[in-house]
Design a protein around this motif. Structure first.
Motif, mmCIF file in Angstrom:
data_model
loop_
_atom_site.group_PDB
_atom_site.id
_atom_site.type_symbol
_atom_site.label_atom_id
_atom_site.label_comp_id
_atom_site.label_asym_id
_atom_site.label_seq_id
_atom_site.Cartn_x
_atom_site.Cartn_y
_atom_site.Cartn_z
ATOM 1 N N TYR A 1 -4.933 -1.959 -30.831
ATOM 2 C CA TYR A 1 -4.399 -1.288 -29.451
ATOM 3 C C TYR A 1 -5.045 -0.061 -30.366
ATOM 4 C CZ TYR A 1 -0.772 -4.393 -27.289
ATOM 5 O OH TYR A 1 -0.502 -5.425 -27.436
ATOM 6 N N ARG A 2 -6.648 -0.764 -30.319
ATOM 7 C CA ARG A 2 -7.199 0.971 -30.963
ATOM 8 C C ARG A 2 -8.240 2.155 -29.463
ATOM 9 N NH1 ARG A 2 -9.950 -3.817 -30.969
ATOM 10 N NH2 ARG A 2 -12.276 -3.721 -30.394
ATOM 11 N N LYS A 3 -8.590 3.066 -29.205
ATOM 12 C CA LYS A 3 -8.685 3.529 -28.089
ATOM 13 C C LYS A 3 -10.380 3.127 -27.671
ATOM 14 C CE LYS A 3 -10.707 8.435 -27.446
ATOM 15 N NZ LYS A 3 -10.486 9.452 -27.934
ATOM 16 N N GLY A 4 -9.955 2.752 -26.184
ATOM 17 C CA GLY A 4 -10.716 1.892 -25.409
ATOM 18 C C GLY A 4 -10.859 0.667 -25.445
ATOM 19 N N ILE A 5 -10.027 0.474 -25.594
ATOM 20 C CA ILE A 5 -9.768 -1.333 -25.301
ATOM 21 C C ILE A 5 -9.488 -1.584 -24.123
ATOM 22 C CG2 ILE A 5 -7.695 -1.696 -26.297
ATOM 23 C CD1 ILE A 5 -9.687 -4.329 -27.814
ATOM 24 N N ASP A 6 -9.379 -2.603 -23.690
ATOM 25 C CA ASP A 6 -8.669 -3.120 -21.948
ATOM 26 C C ASP A 6 -8.131 -4.171 -22.468
ATOM 27 O OD1 ASP A 6 -9.115 -3.273 -19.532
ATOM 28 O OD2 ASP A 6 -11.055 -5.405 -20.046
ATOM 29 N N TYR A 7 -6.685 -3.913 -21.551
ATOM 30 C CA TYR A 7 -5.668 -4.565 -21.462
ATOM 31 C C TYR A 7 -5.284 -4.596 -20.037
ATOM 32 C CZ TYR A 7 -3.047 0.072 -20.814
ATOM 33 O OH TYR A 7 -3.050 1.560 -20.503
ATOM 34 N N ARG A 8 -4.064 -5.241 -20.104
ATOM 35 C CA ARG A 8 -3.434 -5.837 -18.786
ATOM 36 C C ARG A 8 -1.955 -5.653 -19.296
ATOM 37 N NH1 ARG A 8 -8.297 -5.425 -17.926
ATOM 38 N NH2 ARG A 8 -9.584 -7.213 -17.295
ATOM 39 N N VAL A 9 -1.238 -5.428 -18.400
ATOM 40 C CA VAL A 9 -0.042 -4.189 -18.135
ATOM 41 C C VAL A 9 0.801 -5.879 -17.187
ATOM 42 C CG1 VAL A 9 2.405 -3.298 -17.626
ATOM 43 C CG2 VAL A 9 -0.399 -2.481 -18.714
ATOM 44 N N PHE A 10 1.937 -6.825 -17.171
ATOM 45 C CA PHE A 10 2.630 -7.768 -16.853
ATOM 46 C C PHE A 10 3.841 -7.206 -16.556
ATOM 47 C CE2 PHE A 10 -1.177 -9.583 -18.361
ATOM 48 C CZ PHE A 10 -1.447 -10.010 -17.677
ATOM 49 N N SER A 11 4.506 -6.296 -15.516
ATOM 50 C CA SER A 11 4.893 -5.980 -14.897
ATOM 51 C C SER A 11 5.733 -6.603 -14.209
ATOM 52 C CB SER A 11 5.307 -4.490 -14.568
ATOM 53 O OG SER A 11 4.935 -4.156 -15.381
ATOM 54 N N PHE A 12 7.640 -7.374 -14.320
ATOM 55 C CA PHE A 12 8.047 -8.846 -13.837
ATOM 56 C C PHE A 12 9.124 -7.333 -12.741
ATOM 57 C CE2 PHE A 12 6.335 -10.823 -17.071
ATOM 58 C CZ PHE A 12 5.764 -11.834 -15.830
ATOM 59 N N TYR A 13 9.906 -8.144 -11.718
ATOM 60 C CA TYR A 13 9.987 -7.301 -11.072
ATOM 61 C C TYR A 13 11.613 -8.906 -10.487
ATOM 62 C CZ TYR A 13 8.051 -3.954 -10.783
ATOM 63 O OH TYR A 13 7.078 -2.358 -11.228
ATOM 64 N N ASP A 14 12.726 -9.067 -10.588
ATOM 65 C CA ASP A 14 13.858 -9.500 -9.020
ATOM 66 C C ASP A 14 13.619 -9.162 -7.870
ATOM 67 O OD1 ASP A 14 15.429 -7.039 -8.765
ATOM 68 O OD2 ASP A 14 16.667 -8.062 -9.793
ATOM 69 N N ALA A 15 14.489 -10.526 -7.284
ATOM 70 C CA ALA A 15 14.203 -10.475 -6.180
ATOM 71 C C ALA A 15 14.897 -8.903 -4.800
ATOM 72 C CB ALA A 15 15.331 -11.519 -5.274
ATOM 73 N N ALA A 16 15.510 -8.455 -5.729
ATOM 74 C CA ALA A 16 15.693 -6.452 -5.566
ATOM 75 C C ALA A 16 14.649 -5.501 -6.066
ATOM 76 C CB ALA A 16 17.326 -6.643 -5.587
ATOM 77 N N ILE A 17 13.517 -5.621 -6.337
ATOM 78 C CA ILE A 17 12.088 -5.827 -6.741
ATOM 79 C C ILE A 17 13.015 -4.390 -7.492
ATOM 80 C CG2 ILE A 17 10.430 -4.062 -6.199
ATOM 81 C CD1 ILE A 17 10.885 -6.984 -4.238
ATOM 82 N N ASP A 18 13.753 -4.951 -8.777
ATOM 83 C CA ASP A 18 14.101 -4.029 -9.988
ATOM 84 C C ASP A 18 13.336 -4.281 -11.334
ATOM 85 O OD1 ASP A 18 16.292 -2.688 -8.568
ATOM 86 O OD2 ASP A 18 18.068 -3.850 -8.369
ATOM 87 N N SER A 19 12.480 -3.236 -11.400
ATOM 88 C CA SER A 19 12.290 -3.764 -13.212
ATOM 89 C C SER A 19 13.380 -4.547 -14.136
ATOM 90 C CB SER A 19 11.307 -2.583 -13.249
ATOM 91 O OG SER A 19 11.137 -2.790 -14.599
ATOM 92 N N THR A 20 12.503 -5.717 -14.555
ATOM 93 C CA THR A 20 13.118 -6.318 -15.401
ATOM 94 C C THR A 20 12.293 -6.714 -17.558
ATOM 95 O OG1 THR A 20 12.354 -8.419 -14.975
ATOM 96 C CG2 THR A 20 14.157 -7.768 -14.323
ATOM 97 N N ASP A 21 10.926 -6.965 -16.373
ATOM 98 C CA ASP A 21 10.700 -6.652 -18.228
ATOM 99 C C ASP A 21 8.626 -6.240 -17.485
ATOM 100 O OD1 ASP A 21 12.289 -8.558 -19.838
ATOM 101 O OD2 ASP A 21 11.582 -9.703 -18.589
ATOM 102 N N ARG A 22 8.073 -5.759 -19.006
ATOM 103 C CA ARG A 22 7.130 -5.088 -18.969
ATOM 104 C C ARG A 22 6.435 -5.773 -20.150
ATOM 105 N NH1 ARG A 22 5.246 0.847 -19.601
ATOM 106 N NH2 ARG A 22 2.861 0.640 -18.266
ATOM 107 N N TYR A 23 5.070 -6.225 -20.078
ATOM 108 C CA TYR A 23 3.892 -6.284 -21.324
ATOM 109 C C TYR A 23 2.871 -6.343 -21.238
ATOM 110 C CZ TYR A 23 8.065 -10.457 -21.453
ATOM 111 O OH TYR A 23 9.421 -11.401 -21.651
ATOM 112 N N LEU A 24 2.650 -6.209 -22.302
ATOM 113 C CA LEU A 24 1.203 -5.310 -22.620
ATOM 114 C C LEU A 24 0.964 -5.870 -23.307
ATOM 115 C CD1 LEU A 24 -0.414 -2.960 -22.496
ATOM 116 C CD2 LEU A 24 -0.251 -2.374 -24.964
ATOM 117 N N GLY A 25 -0.925 -6.647 -22.859
ATOM 118 C CA GLY A 25 -1.313 -7.959 -23.774
ATOM 119 C C GLY A 25 -2.856 -7.837 -23.853
ATOM 120 N N VAL A 26 -3.670 -7.631 -24.144
ATOM 121 C CA VAL A 26 -4.620 -7.652 -24.984
ATOM 122 C C VAL A 26 -5.998 -8.957 -24.834
ATOM 123 C CG1 VAL A 26 -6.436 -6.645 -26.750
ATOM 124 C CG2 VAL A 26 -4.441 -5.728 -26.080
ATOM 125 N N LEU A 27 -6.665 -9.248 -24.360
ATOM 126 C CA LEU A 27 -7.649 -10.518 -24.254
ATOM 127 C C LEU A 27 -8.058 -11.077 -25.212
ATOM 128 C CD1 LEU A 27 -8.714 -12.738 -21.919
ATOM 129 C CD2 LEU A 27 -9.866 -11.430 -22.062
#
Length: 174
Positions: free
Chosen positions: A79-105
């Motif tokens: 997780y160093r400066k300049g690294i490319d990452y993806r954020v995966f944000s999950f929501y339930d049926a009511a569109i309430d946030s449930t989980d969020r994960y940060l992933g580096v390829l």
């Protein structure tokens, strides 16, 4: 001289035939801005067998975003400066946030046979998950995104991949 000519022809062949040499697509980009993807759960599997979508109620919707680290992290080396990452944000049926994960390829693969790209994202030194995308090459769009469960492994291990969430693109929902 023969070595030079051989290397020249190899580079020429690779340069002229770049189709299918690497992964096709990304987990983001179907949101119109190229950095955000919106997804709706279409299939849920447990150990290769279909399960009810209600069993995955906390992961009914997914938003994927790309970004770059803008500061250094002393805790995790990738997780160093300049690294490319993806954020995966999950929501339930009511569109309430449930989980969020940060992933580096960490690793990727492309299968010419199945025409799927597989990306292994790491969350830290020992935990990661797999993202597999199906892509319509002619239209240039991702048609399905399949996510595995979070695995306690620095590299992808099929025996730990017991859950599979399949998402299809959807309209912006938040």
């Amino acid at each position: 001289m023969r070595t030079f000519i051989l290397m020249f022809y190899i580079n020429l062949m690779i340069g002229c035939y770049t189709k299918n040499l690497g992964p096709q697509g990304d987990v983001v980009g179907n949101g119109g801005d190229g950095i955000t993807g919106y997804w709706k759960l279409s299939k849920y599997e447990v150990r290769g067998k279909s399960a009810s979508l209600l069993d995955a109620s906390e992961k009914q919707f997914l938003v994927t975003k790309s970004g770059y680290m803008d500061h250094d992290s002393a805790r995790v080396y990738f997780y160093r400066k300049g690294i490319d990452y993806r954020v995966f944000s999950f929501y339930d049926a009511a569109i309430d946030s449930t989980d969020r994960y940060l992933g580096v390829l960490y690793n990727y693969d492309y299968s010419k046979k199945t025409k799927q790209s597989a990306f292994y994202y790491r969350m830290n030194e020992t935990i990661g998950f797999l993202a597999v995308i199906d892509r319509d090459i002619s239209a240039g769009i991702t048609t399905k995104l399949k996510l595995s469960n979070i695995m306690k492994s620095a590299t992808y291990k099929p025996e730990l991949d017991s859950l599979r969430y399949t998402y299809e693109p959807t309209e912006k929902f938040r």
